[in-house]
Design a protein around this motif. Structure first.
Motif: not given
Lengths: 212, 644
Positions: B279-290
Motif C-alpha cells: 500500500g505504501a509503495l502504491a500510494s507513494g507518499k509514505s514517510p519511509v524511503p522507497r
C-alpha cells in the motif's frame, strides 16, 4: 628435556595439521573442476588419502603430548596423582612400548620394501608414489615412542613429587574461559544466578514441605 | 589406600571391574586345557579392565593386540610368529591410513570447529526464542532447537553444552525455570549432534561395519529429527501441565526491537506487513524511503519463494525423491515461527514439534500412510509444470499432500505476517538459515549422491570457512586453532582405530569370535531376544565407556552375529546410534553433565543435573523402542533412495 620433546611433537603435529586446510581446498577444487569444467584429476583420490593419512599419523605424538588420547575415566579421575602415575608407568611399559616398538620396526621394513621396488599407487594407472607415504609409518611410530618415553619420565617425576609436572598450554576443545568471553559472560554473572536457584529451592520447600 | 577411604565412585568402578573379572575366570577352563579361543575372551576381559584403569585406549588396544596376535601366531607356527605379527600390525595400520571412509572424519571435525568459532549461537538462540515466544516453555524449546541445529553442524558435544550452559542456562534460571528441567534440556539437546548426521559416530560405525555411510546418514536423519521432536514435545507438555516449571520469560526479553520505518508504518508492529508495504509503495507518499520498502517487500516474499522453488523442483523429480522439499519446508516451518502454534498442532502422534520437524513430518507421513483425502487443485504457481505432467509420470499422492501442507503453511504464515514477524524473520535469516543451509546442503549432496560423503565433508569445511568469513570471524588465529584441534581429534580417533583394528585382528586370530558365536547360537535366541540383549549390553557398556570405545571394540564382536539373526547391519547401526546417545547422559561418565556443571552457578549440583537428564534418557529408550517397532522410521529413506 621433557619440554623439548613436547615441543618437537607439538611442532611436528601442528605443522602437519595444516594439511587439513590443503585437503579442504584440494577437494573443493576437485569437485568444482569435475562438475563444472569436466576435468577430474586421476591423482586426486590418492592425494586425498595420503594427506589424510600423513596428517593423523603425525598428529599421534602431538595428541599424546597434550594428553588428548581418549581414556576410560571411570576410575582414573578419582585416583590420587601418585596412583595415576604408577598405573600409567606400568601400562606404558606393558602396552605402549611393545606396541610402538613393533610399529616402528614393522613400519621400517614395510617402507623399506616399498622403497626397494619404488612402489606406486595401484588405484589409478600411473598412480603417485606410495613409498614416501609408507615412510611416515616408522617416522610417526618413532615420534610416538619418543613422546611415550617423555610421558614415562613424567610418570616417574609424578611418583617422586606427588603431582603431575606441568604441560605447555595448547588450544583445547572446550576452553571455558574463552567461551565465556565469547558469550560475554563473567563469573560474577554466574554467581549472581545462584540467588535464583536458591529462591527456587525455597519455593519448592514451601510448596511441598521439607524435602527429605 | 585403605578401604574405608575409598570414594563411592571408586567403589562403583571396582564393582564393575569385579563383575567382569570374576565371571571371566569362573567360566574360563583351567589353564592347562585352555584353547586359544578362551585366550581371546581373556583378552577381551583384560582390555576392558585396562581401559577402566585409564590408560589411553588406543595404545592399550595396540599393545594388547600385538601381544595376543603374537601368541596366536605362536600356536600355529612358532618360528615365524614375530614376522607375521609385525606384518599384521603394519598392514592394519596402513589400512587405516588409506581408509577412504575415515577420511571424512577430519573434514567434518574441521567444519565443526569453524562453525563453532563463527559464534552465531547467541544470535541463533535469541532469534529462535523470539520466534516461538508464545508456546509454553518457549525458552526450553528454543534451547533444544538451538542445540539440535548447532550440535548437528559442529558435532562437538562439549562445546555445545558449555556454550548453551553459558547462554541458555542463565536465561532459563533468570526466567525462574526449574533447574532440573533446564539442565536436562541443555544436556540432552547437546548430545543430539551425535545422532543427526553428519555425525562422526556414524562414520566410525560405517568404517567398522562396512556399511555405506551414505545409507547410514539417510537412515539416521528421521530418527534424529524425531528424537528432537520427542524432546520438544515432552518439554511443551511438561510446561503446559505445570507452568511453574517453565514460566514465561520477562517481557523485555521477548520484545522484538523494531526499526523506525516499521513503527512509522504500523505503530506497535501489529499490522500485516505485506499489504501495508505494498500500500505504501502504491500510494507513494509514505514517510519511509522507497528503497527500504522494496527491500522489505523482497524479504517478505522470501517465504513464498522458499515454498514455490522446492515444490516446483519437487514436482519435476516427483518420480524419484522429495528430500529437496524437506529443505524448503523446513525453512518455511521456521519462518512461521510462532505462527506455528496452529500448524504445529496438526501433525498427529507427537503432539507439538519443533519447526524443522514439520518438513520432515510432512515427508514421511505423506507416502507412508494417509490415502490423502486432500484434493488440491493445481494452483497458479506451476501452470507450465502442470502441462508438462501429461508427458511425465503423474505426481504421486504424497506430492499433493506435501504441496497442500506447503500452501497451508504459507497461508498461515502470511495471515500472521506482521511487522514484528518480519523483524523476527530477518533475525532468523541471519542466524538460523545459514546453518541449516550448510547442514542441508552437505546432507543433501550426500544423500542424493551428488557427492561422496568425503567430498561433501570437504564442501562442508569450505562452507564452514565461508560461514566464518561471513560473520567476520575468519582470522588467522581461528583457522590455526581449528586446524590444530582438528589434528588432535583426528589423531585421537584414527589412532584409536589403528589400535582397535590390530586388537580385533588378534581377537579373531585367537578364535574368540568363534567362541562367542557358538555360545550365542547355543542360546537359541529368537532375533528379538538377540536384539534386546545386544542393545542392553551396549546400553550397559555406555555407562562406564565412551561411545568411541564401544564402537571400535565391541561392534566388531556383534557384527558377525547379525547375519545369524537376519538383522540388517544398517538398521542395527541406527539402533546403536540412538542407544549410544544415552552414553552421554548416563552417569558416571556423562560428559554432558560435567561440561554443564563447569559453567553452572555453584548451587546447581551434579545430582540436580543428573536427575534432570533422566527423563530425556527415558525418551531415548522410548525412541529406541519406537525405532525397533517401526523400522520404517529409519529405513524408509535409504530404501527409497537406494532400493534394498
Amino acid at each position: 628435556m621433557l619440554l623439548t620433546v613436547d615441543k618437537i611433537s607439538t611442532t611436528v603435529g601442528q605443522a602437519f595439521s595444516w594439511l587439513i586446510l590443503g585437503l579442504t581446498f584440494m577437494m573443493t577444487w576437485e569437485i568444482f573442476s569435475r562438475r563444472f569444467f569436466d576435468a577430474p584429476h586421476a591423482w586426486s583420490f590418492d592425494a586425498q588419502i595420503q594427506l589424510y593419512g600423513i596428517m593423523f599419523m603425525m598428529g599421534g605424538a602431538y595428541t599424546l603430548a597434550k594428553s588428548g588420547h581418549v581414556r576410560g575415566d571411570v576410575l582414573y579421575g578419582f585416583f590420587s596423582p601418585r596412583v595415576q602415575a604408577g598405573l600409567d608407568l606400568i601400562l606404558y611399559v606393558v602396552f605402549f612400548v611393545p606396541g610402538t616398538v613393533a610399529l616402528v620396526w614393522a613400519g621400517y621394513t614395510y617402507a623399506g620394501e616399498s622403497w626397494f621396488i619404488r612402489e606406486h599407487s595401484t588405484v589409478m594407472i600411473d598412480g603417485p608414489p606410495v613409498y614416501t607415504f609408507k615412510t611416515f609409518i616408522p617416522i610417526a611410530g618413532a615420534l610416538l615412542l619418543m613422546q611415550g618415553v617423555a610421558e614415562m619420565v613424567r610418570c616417574v617425576m609424578c611418583l617422586r613429587d606427588g603431582e603431575w609436572p606441568s604441560r605447555k598450554e595448547d588450544v583445547v576443545e572446550v576452553d571455558v574461559e574463552k567461551l565465556k568471553e565469547m558469550m560475554h559472560v563473567k563469573d560474577e554473572d554466574i554467581a549472581a544466578l545462584d540467588k535464583y536457584v536458591l529462591e527456587k529451592e525455597k519455593e519448592k520447600e514451601h510448596g511441598k514441605g521439607p524435602r527429605s | 589406600m585403605t578401604f574405608p577411604k575409598l570414594r563411592k565412585e571408586l567403589w562403583f568402578g571396582f564393582t564393575i571391574v569385579a563383575l567382569l573379572v570374576i565371571p571371566t575366570f569362573y567360566f574360563l577352563p583351567a589353564p592347562w586345557n585352555m584353547a586359544s579361543g578362551h585366550l581371546g575372551l581373556l583378552m577381551l576381559a583384560l582390555v576392558v579392565v585396562a581401559i577402566m584403569l585409564g590408560f589411553p585406549t588406543a595404545f592399550t588396544l595396540m599393545g594388547m593386540g600385538v601381544f595376543f596376535a603374537w601368541l596366536a601366531y605362536r600356536f600355529q607356527s612358532p618360528e615365524i610368529a614375530v614376522r607375521q605379527t609385525l606384518d599384521l600390525m603394519v598392514q592394519r595400520t596402513y589400512a587405516v591410513m588409506t581408509n577412504d571412509v575415515l577420511i571424512s572424519v577430519p573434514l567434518f571435525v574441521f567444519m565443526g570447529y569453524l562453525v563453532e568459532r563463527a559464534a552465531l549461537i547467541e544470535k541463533l538462540f535469541k532469534s529462535l526464542h523470539l520466534a516461538i515466544g508464545r508456546i509454553p516453555g518457549s525458552l526450553a524449546v528454543a534451547t533444544l532447537i538451538t542445540c539440535a541445529v548447532f550440535a548437528t553442524a559442529t558435532g562437538i558435544i562439549g562445546a555445545v553444552v558449555t556454550l548453551m550452559g553459558l547462554l541458555a542456562f542463565p536465561a532459563m534460571i533468570r526466567a525462574r525455570y526449574d533447574v532440573k528441567l533446564s539442565a536436562g534440556v541443555i544436556t540432552a539437546g547437546g548430545t543430539l549432534g551425535i545422532l543427526i548426521p553428519p555425525s562422526v559416530l556414524l562414520i566410525l560405525y560405517g568404517a567398522t561395519a562396512s556399511v555405506s555411510v551414505v545409507q547410514l546418514y539417510a537412515g539416521a536423519f528421521f530418527p534424529g529429527i524425531m528424537l528432537a521432536g520427542l524432546y520438544i514435545g515432552y518439554v511443551i507438555v511438561r510446561a503446559w501441565l505445570n507452568p511453574s516449571l517453565a514460566p514465561q520469560a520477562p517481557l523485555e526479553e521477548r520484545t522484538v526491537p523494531m526499526p523506525d520505518w516499521a513503527l512509522q508504518l504500523s505503530p506497535g508492529g501489529t499490522g500485516l506487513a505485506l499489504p501495508i508495504i505494498v500500500g505504501a509503495l502504491a500510494s507513494g507518499k509514505s514517510p519511509v524511503p522507497r528503497s527500504t520498502l522494496w527491500r522489505q517487500l523482497a524479504v517478505g516474499l522470501l517465504p513464498l519463494a522458499m515454498v514455490v522453488a522446492p515444490v516446483t523442483i519437487l514436482y519435476r523429480v516427483a518420480t524419484t525423491v522429495e528430500i529437496v522439499d524437506t529443505g524448503g519446508m523446513q525453512e518455511i516451518g521456521d519462518t512461521t515461527g510462532a505462527t506455528s502454534e496452529s500448524t504445529l498442532a496438526e501433525p498427529p502422534g507427537e503432539g507439538v514439534q519443533e519447526p524443522p520437524q514439520e518438513g520432515a513430518q510432512a515427508a514421511p507421513a505423506a507416502p507412508a500412510a494417509t490415502p490423502a483425502p486432500v484434493v488440491v487443485k493445481p494452483p497458479a504457481p506451476s501452470p507450465e509444470a502442470a502441462s508438462e505432467s501429461t508427458r511425465r509420470v503423474p505426481a504421486p499422492t504424497w506430492f499433493w499432500v506435501v504441496f497442500a501442507v506447503g500452501v497451508a503453511i504459507l497461508a498461515v504464515n502470511y495471515g500472521l505476517f506482521t511487522f514484528t514477524r518480519l523483524q523476527i524473520f530477518k533475525l532468523l535469516l541471519t542466524s538460523f538459515f545459514p546453518l541449516s543451509a550448510l547442514i542441508l546442503s552437505v546432507l543433501g549432496s550426500i544423500i542424493f549422491g551428488w557427492a561422496t560423503p568425503t567430498e561433501a565433508a570437504a564442501m562442508g569445511s569450505a562452507g564452514g570457512l565461508l560461514l566464518a568469513l561471513a560473520y567476520g570471524k575468519l582470522t588467522f588465529q581461528v583457522v590455526k586453532e581449528s586446524a590444530f584441534l582438528c589434528a588432535k581429534t583426528t589423531a585421537m580417533v584414527c589412532w584409536l582405530f589403528v589400535g582397535s583394528s590390530i586388537f580385533s585382528a588378534a581377537f579373531a586370530l585367537l578364535g574368540g569370535q568363534e567362541i562367542i558365536e557358538l555360545w550365542v547360537l547355543s542360546l537359541n535366541m529368537s532375533p528379538l531376544q538377540f536384539m534386546l540383549l545386544a542393545q542392553f549390553i551396549i546400553f550397559i557398556l555406555g555407562w562406564p565407556l565412551e561411545w568411541t570405545e564401544i564402537i571400535v571394540i565391541f561392534m566388531p564382536i556383534f557384527l558377525p552375529l547379525l547375519g545369524h539373526f537376519n538383522v540388517d547391519p544398517l538398521f542395527f547401526g541406527l539402533l546403536v546410534a540412538v542407544n549410544l546417545q544415552t552414553a552421554f547422559l548416563s552417569p558416571p561418565v556423562a560428559m554432558a553433565a560435567f561440561y554443564l556443571k563447569g559453567v553452572a552457578p555453584p548451587h546447581v549440583t551434579l545430582n540436580q543435573i543428573f536427575s534432570g537428564m533422566m527423563p530425556f534418557m527415558a525418551i531415548q529408550v522410548l525412541m529406541l523402542f519406537l525405532l525397533y517397532m517401526f523400522p520404517g522410521i529409519g529405513l524408509w529413506l535409504p530404501q527409497l533412495l537406494y532400493g534394498n
